[in-house]
Scaffold this active site. Structure first.
Site, mmCIF file in Angstrom:
data_model
loop_
_atom_site.group_PDB
_atom_site.id
_atom_site.type_symbol
_atom_site.label_atom_id
_atom_site.label_comp_id
_atom_site.label_asym_id
_atom_site.label_seq_id
_atom_site.Cartn_x
_atom_site.Cartn_y
_atom_site.Cartn_z
ATOM 1 N N CYS A 1 0.841 -1.197 0.000
ATOM 2 C CA CYS A 1 0.000 0.000 0.000
ATOM 3 C C CYS A 1 0.874 1.243 0.000
ATOM 4 C CB CYS A 1 -0.924 -0.004 1.219
ATOM 5 S SG CYS A 1 -0.029 0.200 2.780
ATOM 6 N N ASP B 1 13.185 22.093 -32.711
ATOM 7 C CA ASP B 1 13.746 20.831 -33.182
ATOM 8 C C ASP B 1 14.646 20.161 -32.150
ATOM 9 O OD1 ASP B 1 16.057 22.299 -33.220
ATOM 10 O OD2 ASP B 1 16.215 22.410 -35.396
ATOM 11 N N ASP C 1 17.498 24.911 -30.877
ATOM 12 C CA ASP C 1 16.575 25.576 -29.970
ATOM 13 C C ASP C 1 16.747 25.102 -28.533
ATOM 14 O OD1 ASP C 1 15.154 27.120 -31.948
ATOM 15 O OD2 ASP C 1 14.272 25.248 -32.624
ATOM 16 N N ASP D 1 9.107 27.660 -32.833
ATOM 17 C CA ASP D 1 10.190 27.961 -33.764
ATOM 18 C C ASP D 1 9.600 27.909 -35.177
ATOM 19 O OD1 ASP D 1 12.879 28.195 -34.796
ATOM 20 O OD2 ASP D 1 12.727 26.064 -35.293
ATOM 21 N N CYS E 1 3.529 1.579 2.603
ATOM 22 C CA CYS E 1 4.759 0.827 2.301
ATOM 23 C C CYS E 1 5.696 1.658 1.433
ATOM 24 C CB CYS E 1 4.423 -0.473 1.570
ATOM 25 S SG CYS E 1 3.393 -1.615 2.483
#
Length: 716
Positions: A12, A601, A605, A402, A15
Site C-alpha cells: 500500500c 527541433d 533551440d 520555432d 509501504c
C-alpha cells in the site's frame, strides 16, 4: 547517477512512503521515487558517497526487498509481474471463498448448537487464514518495525475478530480483502497495455546476411552494420538505413499515424514498425537499448516511475495514515467502553475502523493515471519524460513555436535568382555556400547541382554563425548572408528586390564581393520554406484551447510576418539569434506569470527549450531521447502539441478525481465505521461491509484511471 530497483513486499501507499523515506535519508541520495504500481524505485545518488548495496540494505531494514533492475534492453513485459500477482490473488480468493461460504451460512443459521458451531467455524476459518498468511507475516513484521501498513490493519483486525470468536467476520474480511486485491491487480495489469503492444511489435528473431549467406538469428545477436532482410508483412527488428528495395512502412505503433510511409534506399526505418509491401535490405544502425522502441519504452517507464507534484500531498498523508488509523481505532474502542457497551462490541467497532481504512486508494490515485496517460501518449507518438512535465503541461497558457522545421517544412527551395552584376549566377552562389552547413546554403547547392555547369571551388571558407559566410575564390572575397551581415561588412544595400521578396514570405540571401571600400551587392537568391499542412490547424486548435501562440525565428521580420499571416498567428518575434532565444522565453514568462511551452527541433533551440516551463521537441523521428526536451513528439505534426496539452489536462483531471475519491472515502468511511451515525440511526457498520468497501475503493480508483485509455486525442 540514476539507478532503478525492483522492490518486493509493498502492499500500500504506507509501504511505498516507508521505503522512500528509508532511502531518501541515506547520505549521498539526492532523490528517491517509489512507484507502488510498478513495484519499482528510481534513485538518484552520488556513488562516491553511497553504494547500490547501501540502498538495498536500507530497503531491507525497512522490511522490504530490493534488487537492481538489470533489464538493459527493456524488453520485459511490464505487466507480467502484475499478471502473476493477479493469478496468485485469484487462487487465494477462490480457496478462501470455498471455506467462507459455509462459514457464513453456519454462523447465520441456528441448525447447529453453539458449542459445535464454534468448533466448525474455527475449522473453516483456519484454511482461510492459512492461504492468506502473508497479511499476517507482513502486517505484524511491519508493526514490530513501527511502520504499520495496510496488511497490519487487516492482520490486527482479523486476529482480534478470531480472539473474540467472531470467526465469520474474520473469514469474510480476509475473503473480501483478497477479492479486492485480485480485482485491483487485474485492473492494474491493464495500465501497461500500450507498452505491451509496443514490446510485442518487435520480432524475436531476424534474418541477417553475413558473407553472402542468410541466417535467422535472435534479436540480441544483431550487430551494428549487419545487413538485415525484411519480407513484406514482417516487423522491422532494429533501426537502420535501407540499402536496397522500396516499400511502404506502417509506423502507427510508434507515431500513431495510420497512413503508411513510403521508403526507399537511403531512408531510415525503425524497430517495431511493419514492412507492408516490398522486400528490403537495410544496414542496422541502432540495436538493443538504443533502438527507437527501447528508447520509447524507457522514456515511458521513467515517466511512470516519476512523481508529479500533485502526488506529494497524498504521499505525506500515506506516510502517517496507518498509525493514525490504528490510534483512532484505539480511541474509538475506549470511547465505546466509556459509553457503556461491552468489550466485545467495542472491539468489533474498532475492527470496523481498521478494515474500512484504505491507504491503497491514496497510493494508487496518481501513479495509475500517470502510467495510463504516458502509455496513451506513447501509443500516439507523444513521449512525456516525467510526471512533473505531464502535470506542468496542463497549465500551459503560451506556446512559442520555432519557425523553421516546426511551423514550416524545414526544407527551403530556391524560388528566385537575381543577378545584380554580370558575374553572378546560381553556380557562383553555390560555390560561396558550398561548405556551409546552414539549411539555406544546402538548398542553394542542391538547386545548383540541377543546373548545367560546374560549381566553383572556394579556396577558403568561413562560416559566421547567425550571420553568413565569407569565401575566397582566386583574388576575390565573397560574402553571403542576411541584411544585417551585409551592413556589418559595409556593403551598400540599395536593392529593393530583396525587400519585395521578403514581403512575400521568402527568405533572402544576399551575395556581395568584398572590397576595400566595403563593396556592393552582386546578387540575391530567394528561398521559400512554406508552412506544413498541419500548421494552420495546429494554431487554430491551440487558440481554441485558450492558449496564446507566438512565433520565434531568426529570420527577418518581413518573412516572419508573411508566415505569421499564412498560419494565423497573432504575434511573431523575428531576427533573434539562437543564443538569444532563451532570453526571449524568459521575457515571455514574465517572472512566472506565464506558463510557456517552447516547441522546436531540440538542437539549435535547446537553450530556449530548457528555459521554458515545458520544452517540446517536434518531428524528431528516431532521435527520441533528446536531453533538452521534456516532451518529444515523434510525428512531424504540429497538431500534436495541442493533443499533448489535451492529454495532460485529461490526466490531471483524472488524478484530481482519484484523489478526491480516496480522501472522501476515508473522511466519510472512518467516522461511519466508528459509529458516528449510531445516535441518530441506531446503526453500526458490520466489519465485513467495511472490508468490502475498502477493497472496492482501490478498484474504483484504478478503474477510473483506465478510462483514459479511451481518450480521443485525434477527434479534431
Amino acid at each position: 547517477m540514476n539507478k532503478k530497483y525492483d522492490v518486493k513486499g509493498m502492499g500500500c501507499a504506507a509501504c511505498s512512503a516507508r521505503v522512500e523515506k528509508a532511502v531518501s535519508t541515506l547520505p549521498g541520495v539526492q532523490k528517491a521515487e517509489v512507484n507502488l504500481l510498478a513495484n519499482s524505485m528510481v534513485v538518484n545518488f552520488d556513488e562516491k558517497v553511497c553504494s547500490s548495496q547501501d540502498i538495498m540494505d536500507a530497503v531491507s531494514n525497512a522490511g522490504y526487498e530490493a534488487t537492481e533492475d538489470e533489464d538493459e534492453t527493456h524488453r520485459t513485459d511490464p505487466g507480467e509481474i502484475t499478471k502473476e500477482h493477479a493469478g496468485e490473488m485469484k487462487k487465494r480468493f477462490l480457496i478462501s471463498l470455498i471455506f467462507a461460504v459455509p462459514l457464513f451460512v453456519i454462523s447465520m443459521g441456528s441448525f447447529i448448537a453453539k458449542p459445535t458451531s464454534y468448533i466448525v467455524e474455527a475449522l473453516l476459518v483456519i484454511p482461510i487464514i492459512a492461504v492468506n498468511y502473508k497479511y499476517y507475516k507482513v502486517g505484524f513484521s511491519q508493526l514490530v518495525r513501527k511502520s504499520p501498513n495496510m496488511d497490519s490493519l487487516v492482520a490486527v483486525g482479523t486476529a482480534a475478530a478470531v480472539l473474540l470468536m467472531y470467526f465469520e467476520s474474520a473469514g469474510m474480511i480476509l475473503t473480501l480483502v483478497t477479492l479486492g486485491k485480485f480485482l485491483e491487480a487485474r485492473a492494474k495489469g491493464k495500465t501497461g497495455e500500450s507498452i505491451e503492444k509496443l514490446i510485442h511489435m518487435a520480432p524475436e528473431t531476424a534474418v541477417v546476411i553475413r558473407d553472402g549467406e542468410r541466417e535467422e538469428v535472435p534479436l540480441e545477436e544483431i550487430r551494428i552494420g549487419d545487413r538485415v532482410a525484411v519480407k513484406p508483412g514482417d516487423s522491422i527488428p532494429v533501426d537502420g538505413v535501407i540499402l536496397s528495395g522500396t516499400t511502404s512502412v506502417d509506423e502507427s505503433a510508434l507515431t500513431g499515424e495510420s497512413i503508411p510511409v513510403d521508403k526507399k534506399a537511403g531512408d531510415e526505418v525503425s524497430s517495431a514498425t511493419v514492412n507492408l509491401s516490398g522486400y528490403i535490405e537495410f544496414e542496422a544502425s541502432r540495436i538493443g537499448q538504443d533502438t527507437t522502441l527501447s528508447q520509447i519504452i524507457r522514456l515511458v517507464d521513467e515517466a511512470g516511475s516519476s512523481k508529479a507534484p500533485i502526488a506529494r500531498l497524498a504521499d505525506k498523508v500515506a506516510g502517517v495514515f496507518v498509525p493514525v488509523v490504528m490510534a483512532i481505532a484505539m480511541v474509538v474502542f475506549v470511547l465505546w467502553l466509556i459509553a457503556g457497551v461491552g468489550p466485545s462490541q467495542a472491539a468489533m467497532i474498532a475492527i470496523s475502523v481498521l478494515v474500512i481504512s484504505c491507504p491503497c486508494a491514496l497510493g494508487l490515485a496518481t501513479p495509475v493515471a500517470i502510467m495510463v496517460g504516458t502509455g496513451k501518449g506513447a501509443e500516439n507518438g507523444i513521449l512525456i519524460k516525467s510526471a512533473e512535465s505531464l502535470e506542468q503541461a496542463h497549465k500551459i497558457d503560451t506556446v512559442v513555436l520555432d519557425k523553421t522545421g516546426t511551423i514550416t517544412v524545414g526544407k527551403p527551395e530556391v524560388t528566385d535568382v537575381i543577378a545584380l552584376d554580370d558575374d553572378f549566377s546560381l553556380l557562383l552562389a553555390a560555390g560561396i555556400e558550398k561548405y556551409s552547413n546552414h539549411p539555406l546554403a544546402k538548398a542553394i547547392v542542391a538547386a545548383a547541382l540541377e543546373k548545367p555547369g560546374t560549381i566553383p571551388e572556394p579556396e577558403q571558407s568561413q562560416e559566421i554563425p547567425g550571420r553568413g559566410v565569407c569565401a575566397t575564390m582566386g583574388k576575390r572575397t565573397y560574402l553571403a548572408g542576411n541584411e544585417a551581415f551585409m551592413g556589418e561588412k559595409g556593403i551598400k544595400m540599395d536593392s529593393g528586390e530583396g525587400h519585395e521578396l521578403s514581403a512575400k514570405g521568402k527568405t533572402v540571401v544576399y551575395f556581395a564581393e568584398q572590397e576595400e571600400d566595403g563593396g556592393s551587392l552582386a546578387g540575391i537568391v530567394a528561398l521559400r520554406d512554406g508552412p506544413k499542412p498541419s500548421s494552420l490547424k495546429a494554431v487554430t486548435m491551440l487558440e481554441g484551447m485558450g492558449i496564446d501562440v507566438i512565433m520565434l525565428t531568426g529570420d527577418n521580420l518581413a518573412t516572419a510576418e508573411a508566415i505569421k499571416k499564412e498560419v494565423g498567428i497573432d504575434r511573431a518575434i523575428a531576427q533573434v539569434l539562437p543564443q538569444d532565444k532563451d532570453k526571449v522565453i524568459e521575457e515571455i514568462q514574465e517572472g512566472g506569470q506565464k506558463i510557456v511551452a517552447m516547441v522546436g527541433d531540440g538542437i539549435n533551440d535547446a537553450p530556449a527549450i530548457i528555459r521554458s516551463d515545458v520544452g517540446v521537441a517536434i518531428g524528431s523521428g528516431t532521435d527520441v531521447a533528446l536531453d533538452s526536451a521534456d516532451v518529444v513528439l515523434v510525428r512531424d505534426d504540429l497538431t500534436d502539441v495541442a493533443r499533448m496539452i489535451r492529454l495532460s489536462r485529461a490526466v490531471i483531471s483524472n488524478i484530481k478525481q482519484n484523489l478526491f475519491w480516496a480522501f472522501f472515502y476515508n473522511v466519510i468511511g472512518i467516522p461511519i465505521a466508528a459509529g458516528v451515525l449510531y445516535p441518530l440511526t441506531g446503526w453500526l457498520l458490520n466489519p465485513m461491509i467495511g472490508a468490502a468497501c475498502m477493497s472496492l475503493s482501490s478498484v474504483c480508483v484504478v478503474t477510473n484511471a483506465l478510462r483514459l485509455r479511451k481518450l480521443k486525442l485525434y477527434q479534431n
